[in-house]
Design an enzyme around this catalytic site. Structure first.
Site, PDB file in Angstrom:
ATOM      1  N   GLY A  60       0.944  -1.527  -0.075  1.00 32.90           N
ATOM      2  CA  GLY A  60       0.000  -0.141   0.295  1.00 32.90           C
ATOM      3  C   GLY A  60       0.237   1.101   0.225  1.00 32.90           C
ATOM      4  O   GLY A  60       0.575   2.713  -0.203  1.00 32.90           O
ATOM      5  N   GLU A  98       4.458   3.446   6.446  1.00 31.90           N
ATOM      6  CA  GLU A  98       3.265   3.071   6.206  1.00 31.90           C
ATOM      7  C   GLU A  98       2.052   3.759   5.485  1.00 31.90           C
ATOM      8  O   GLU A  98       1.624   5.211   5.679  1.00 31.90           O
ATOM      9  CB  GLU A  98       3.082   2.129   7.754  1.00 31.90           C
ATOM     10  CG  GLU A  98       1.712   1.304   7.497  1.00 31.90           C
ATOM     11  CD  GLU A  98       1.713   0.446   7.022  1.00 31.90           C
ATOM     12  OE1 GLU A  98       1.729   0.179   5.868  1.00 31.90           O
ATOM     13  OE2 GLU A  98       1.137  -0.654   8.015  1.00 31.90           O
ATOM     14  N   ASP A  99       0.824   3.136   4.843  1.00 32.55           N
ATOM     15  CA  ASP A  99       0.125   3.660   3.930  1.00 32.55           C
ATOM     16  C   ASP A  99      -0.906   4.212   5.100  1.00 32.55           C
ATOM     17  O   ASP A  99      -1.560   5.812   5.031  1.00 32.55           O
ATOM     18  CB  ASP A  99      -0.454   3.187   2.871  1.00 32.55           C
ATOM     19  CG  ASP A  99      -1.454   1.502   3.910  1.00 32.55           C
ATOM     20  OD1 ASP A  99      -0.257   1.329   4.602  1.00 32.55           O
ATOM     21  OD2 ASP A  99      -1.575   1.010   2.719  1.00 32.55           O
ATOM     22  N   ASP A 130      -4.432   1.264  10.934  1.00 32.19           N
ATOM     23  CA  ASP A 130      -6.351   1.219  10.601  1.00 32.19           C
ATOM     24  C   ASP A 130      -6.012   0.830  12.912  1.00 32.19           C
ATOM     25  O   ASP A 130      -5.827   1.631  13.829  1.00 32.19           O
ATOM     26  CB  ASP A 130      -6.658   0.386  10.242  1.00 32.19           C
ATOM     27  CG  ASP A 130      -8.655  -0.232  10.680  1.00 32.19           C
ATOM     28  OD1 ASP A 130      -8.836   0.530  11.257  1.00 32.19           O
ATOM     29  OD2 ASP A 130      -8.990  -1.242   9.533  1.00 32.19           O
ATOM     30  N   GLY A 169      -3.880  -0.953  14.614  1.00 24.73           N
ATOM     31  CA  GLY A 169      -2.786  -0.665  14.588  1.00 24.73           C
ATOM     32  C   GLY A 169      -1.807  -1.701  15.176  1.00 24.73           C
ATOM     33  O   GLY A 169      -0.751  -1.813  15.316  1.00 24.73           O
ATOM     34  N   THR A 172      -0.624  -3.785  12.765  1.00 26.83           N
ATOM     35  CA  THR A 172       0.253  -4.124  11.605  1.00 26.83           C
ATOM     36  C   THR A 172       1.559  -3.404  11.892  1.00 26.83           C
ATOM     37  O   THR A 172       2.841  -3.572  11.968  1.00 26.83           O
ATOM     38  CB  THR A 172       0.130  -3.649  10.111  1.00 26.83           C
ATOM     39  OG1 THR A 172      -1.557  -4.346   9.786  1.00 26.83           O
ATOM     40  CG2 THR A 172       0.951  -4.272   8.944  1.00 26.83           C
ATOM     41  N   LEU A 173       1.300  -1.950  11.845  1.00 21.73           N
ATOM     42  CA  LEU A 173       2.828  -1.260  12.877  1.00 21.73           C
ATOM     43  C   LEU A 173       3.419  -1.785  14.131  1.00 21.73           C
ATOM     44  O   LEU A 173       4.522  -1.386  14.200  1.00 21.73           O
ATOM     45  CB  LEU A 173       2.096   0.548  13.374  1.00 21.73           C
ATOM     46  CG  LEU A 173       3.561   1.179  12.800  1.00 21.73           C
ATOM     47  CD1 LEU A 173       4.066   1.103  11.199  1.00 21.73           C
ATOM     48  CD2 LEU A 173       2.227   2.733  12.703  1.00 21.73           C
ATOM     49  N   LYS A 220      -6.139   6.134  11.081  1.00 21.62           N
ATOM     50  CA  LYS A 220      -7.185   6.398  11.655  1.00 21.62           C
ATOM     51  C   LYS A 220      -7.643   5.866  13.207  1.00 21.62           C
ATOM     52  O   LYS A 220      -8.289   4.971  13.504  1.00 21.62           O
ATOM     53  CB  LYS A 220      -8.450   4.622  10.931  1.00 21.62           C
ATOM     54  CG  LYS A 220      -8.110   4.153   8.969  1.00 21.62           C
ATOM     55  CD  LYS A 220      -8.819   3.619   9.152  1.00 21.62           C
ATOM     56  CE  LYS A 220      -8.568   2.574   7.997  1.00 21.62           C
ATOM     57  NZ  LYS A 220     -10.022   1.706   7.431  1.00 21.62           N
ATOM     58  N   PHE A 260     -13.589   2.497   5.136  1.00 24.72           N
ATOM     59  CA  PHE A 260     -12.378   1.607   3.959  1.00 24.72           C
ATOM     60  C   PHE A 260     -12.210   2.704   2.770  1.00 24.72           C
ATOM     61  O   PHE A 260     -13.480   3.306   1.992  1.00 24.72           O
ATOM     62  CB  PHE A 260     -12.727   0.524   3.560  1.00 24.72           C
ATOM     63  CG  PHE A 260     -11.918  -0.354   2.737  1.00 24.72           C
ATOM     64  CD1 PHE A 260     -11.113  -0.672   4.125  1.00 24.72           C
ATOM     65  CD2 PHE A 260     -11.972  -0.251   1.484  1.00 24.72           C
ATOM     66  CE1 PHE A 260     -10.283  -1.984   3.363  1.00 24.72           C
ATOM     67  CE2 PHE A 260     -10.687  -1.042   0.978  1.00 24.72           C
ATOM     68  CZ  PHE A 260      -9.841  -2.158   1.804  1.00 24.72           C
ATOM     69  N   ASP A 305      -5.789  -0.499  -1.722  1.00 20.47           N
ATOM     70  CA  ASP A 305      -6.796  -1.107  -2.958  1.00 20.47           C
ATOM     71  C   ASP A 305      -7.577  -1.627  -2.187  1.00 20.47           C
ATOM     72  O   ASP A 305      -8.313  -1.246  -1.218  1.00 20.47           O
ATOM     73  CB  ASP A 305      -5.385  -2.240  -3.600  1.00 20.47           C
ATOM     74  CG  ASP A 305      -5.983  -2.901  -2.259  1.00 20.47           C
ATOM     75  OD1 ASP A 305      -5.231  -3.491  -1.210  1.00 20.47           O
ATOM     76  OD2 ASP A 305      -5.312  -4.652  -2.600  1.00 20.47           O
ATOM     77  N   ARG A 353      -5.471   1.248  -7.287  1.00 25.90           N
ATOM     78  CA  ARG A 353      -4.668   1.853  -6.140  1.00 25.90           C
ATOM     79  C   ARG A 353      -3.756   3.458  -7.292  1.00 25.90           C
ATOM     80  O   ARG A 353      -3.056   3.931  -6.140  1.00 25.90           O
ATOM     81  CB  ARG A 353      -3.050   0.828  -5.910  1.00 25.90           C
ATOM     82  CG  ARG A 353      -3.185  -0.127  -4.710  1.00 25.90           C
ATOM     83  CD  ARG A 353      -1.916  -0.668  -5.030  1.00 25.90           C
ATOM     84  NE  ARG A 353      -2.297  -1.889  -4.413  1.00 25.90           N
ATOM     85  CZ  ARG A 353      -2.282  -2.979  -3.524  1.00 25.90           C
ATOM     86  NH1 ARG A 353      -2.221  -1.746  -2.527  1.00 25.90           N
ATOM     87  NH2 ARG A 353      -2.376  -3.969  -2.575  1.00 25.90           N
TER      88      ARG A 353
HETATM   89  P1  5GP Z   1      -3.831  -2.211  11.121  1.00 27.73           P
HETATM   90  O1  5GP Z   1      -2.873  -3.140  11.329  1.00 27.73           O
HETATM   91  O2  5GP Z   1      -3.677  -1.298  11.705  1.00 27.73           O
HETATM   92  O3  5GP Z   1      -5.488  -2.936  11.443  1.00 27.73           O
HETATM   93  O4  5GP Z   1      -4.039  -2.678   9.223  1.00 27.73           O
HETATM   94  C1  5GP Z   1      -2.631  -1.878   8.624  1.00 27.73           C
HETATM   95  C2  5GP Z   1      -3.192  -1.774   7.180  1.00 27.73           C
HETATM   96  O5  5GP Z   1      -4.943  -2.460   7.066  1.00 27.73           O
HETATM   97  C3  5GP Z   1      -2.583  -1.580   6.148  1.00 27.73           C
HETATM   98  O6  5GP Z   1      -1.425  -1.708   6.086  1.00 27.73           O
HETATM   99  C4  5GP Z   1      -3.613  -1.174   4.644  1.00 27.73           C
HETATM  100  O7  5GP Z   1      -2.997  -2.284   4.266  1.00 27.73           O
HETATM  101  C5  5GP Z   1      -4.663  -2.128   5.671  1.00 27.73           C
HETATM  102  N1  5GP Z   1      -5.671  -0.914   5.442  1.00 27.73           N
HETATM  103  C6  5GP Z   1      -6.584  -0.457   6.314  1.00 27.73           C
HETATM  104  N2  5GP Z   1      -7.551   0.113   6.528  1.00 27.73           N
HETATM  105  C7  5GP Z   1      -7.743   0.233   5.191  1.00 27.73           C
HETATM  106  C8  5GP Z   1      -8.250   1.253   4.513  1.00 27.73           C
HETATM  107  O8  5GP Z   1      -9.326   1.466   4.734  1.00 27.73           O
HETATM  108  N3  5GP Z   1      -7.739   1.000   2.620  1.00 27.73           N
HETATM  109  C9  5GP Z   1      -7.605  -0.074   3.073  1.00 27.73           C
HETATM  110  N4  5GP Z   1      -7.521   0.431   0.875  1.00 27.73           N
HETATM  111  N5  5GP Z   1      -7.052  -1.247   3.084  1.00 27.73           N
HETATM  112  C10 5GP Z   1      -6.752  -0.414   4.926  1.00 27.73           C
END
Ligand code: 5GP
Length: 179
Positions: free
Chosen positions: A46, A100-101, A104, A106, A108-109, A132, A153, A160, A166
């Site tokens: 992303g 990071e893109d 959400d 958190g 992943t980070l 977010k 979303f 994507d 994308r």
């Molecule tokens: P987290 O681990 O913070 O819940 O999610 C992070 C990953 O989820 C982001 O790197 C992304 O790939 C995906 N993601 C979370 N929210 C969105 C969104 O609104 N749109 C898209 N396309 N990907 C998202």
């Protein structure tokens, strides 16, 4: 969901606003990392467009590497993170900036910070395109962020939905579509 051809994407962050914000964040990062040993780790897929624009606005020397992780299928978070392809750069003693893109929950980070800290860098900071904030599950370390947003979303500017959208130069929400 319907076929992607039927989606209407409602603009949230237009291209010009994105580029202006990236210039501001990149200027701040350039000041903060002056005389440091910066290594950027961009999180694929992303962040590929965000990272490309960000680094071209930086005014400091940096190495750039990539990690590919997966945590979503379609619009659903799997709740766990998998490394699909790891970075190669030596990080010991370096100043690492994770790019990071979107943050959400958190998860992943948080996972990435833990993984990267095992490589004994001098410092770790994070730079996210979208935050977010209201969706964070725990305290998340976000050091630089371009925009805060609600729990929609979104697609575009690297983000994507099942591999599509994308390439949009702006960020938008798929109309009539809620999590
Ligand atoms: P987290 O681990 O913070 O819940 O999610 C992070 C990953 O989820 C982001 O790197 C992304 O790939 C995906 N993601 C979370 N929210 C969105 C969104 O609104 N749109 C898209 N396309 N990907 C998202």
């Amino acid at each position: 969901m319907d076929k992607k051809e039927n989606y209407i994407v409602e603009m949230l962050f237009p291209e010009r606003q994105i580029q202006k914000k990236i210039f501001e964040i990149a200027s701040k990062i350039s000041m903060d990392y002056k005389d440091k040993d910066l290594v950027i780790i961009a999180v694929l897929n992303g962040s590929f467009i965000f990272c490309a624009d960000l680094v071209r606005n930086l005014d400091v020397r940096c190495a750039i590497d990539f990690i590919r992780v997966s945590s979503y299928i379609g619009i659903e978070s799997l709740g766990s993170v998998k490394i699909i392809s790891d970075f190669k750069e030596e990080l010991a003693g370096k100043d690492v900036l994770i790019v990071e893109d979107i943050v959400d929950t958190g998860i992943t980070l948080d996972f990435l910070i833990n993984e990267i800290s095992l490589k004994r860098p001098k410092s770790i900071k994070t730079c996210v395109f979208l935050d977010k904030k209201c969706a964070h599950k725990n305290e998340v370390q976000v050091d630089y962020s371009c925009f805060e947003m609600g729990d929609d979303f979104v697609v575009g500017y690297g983000l994507d939905c099942n591999g599509f959208f994308r390439q949009l130069p702006y960020v938008g929400r798929i109309k009539g579509f809620h999590k």
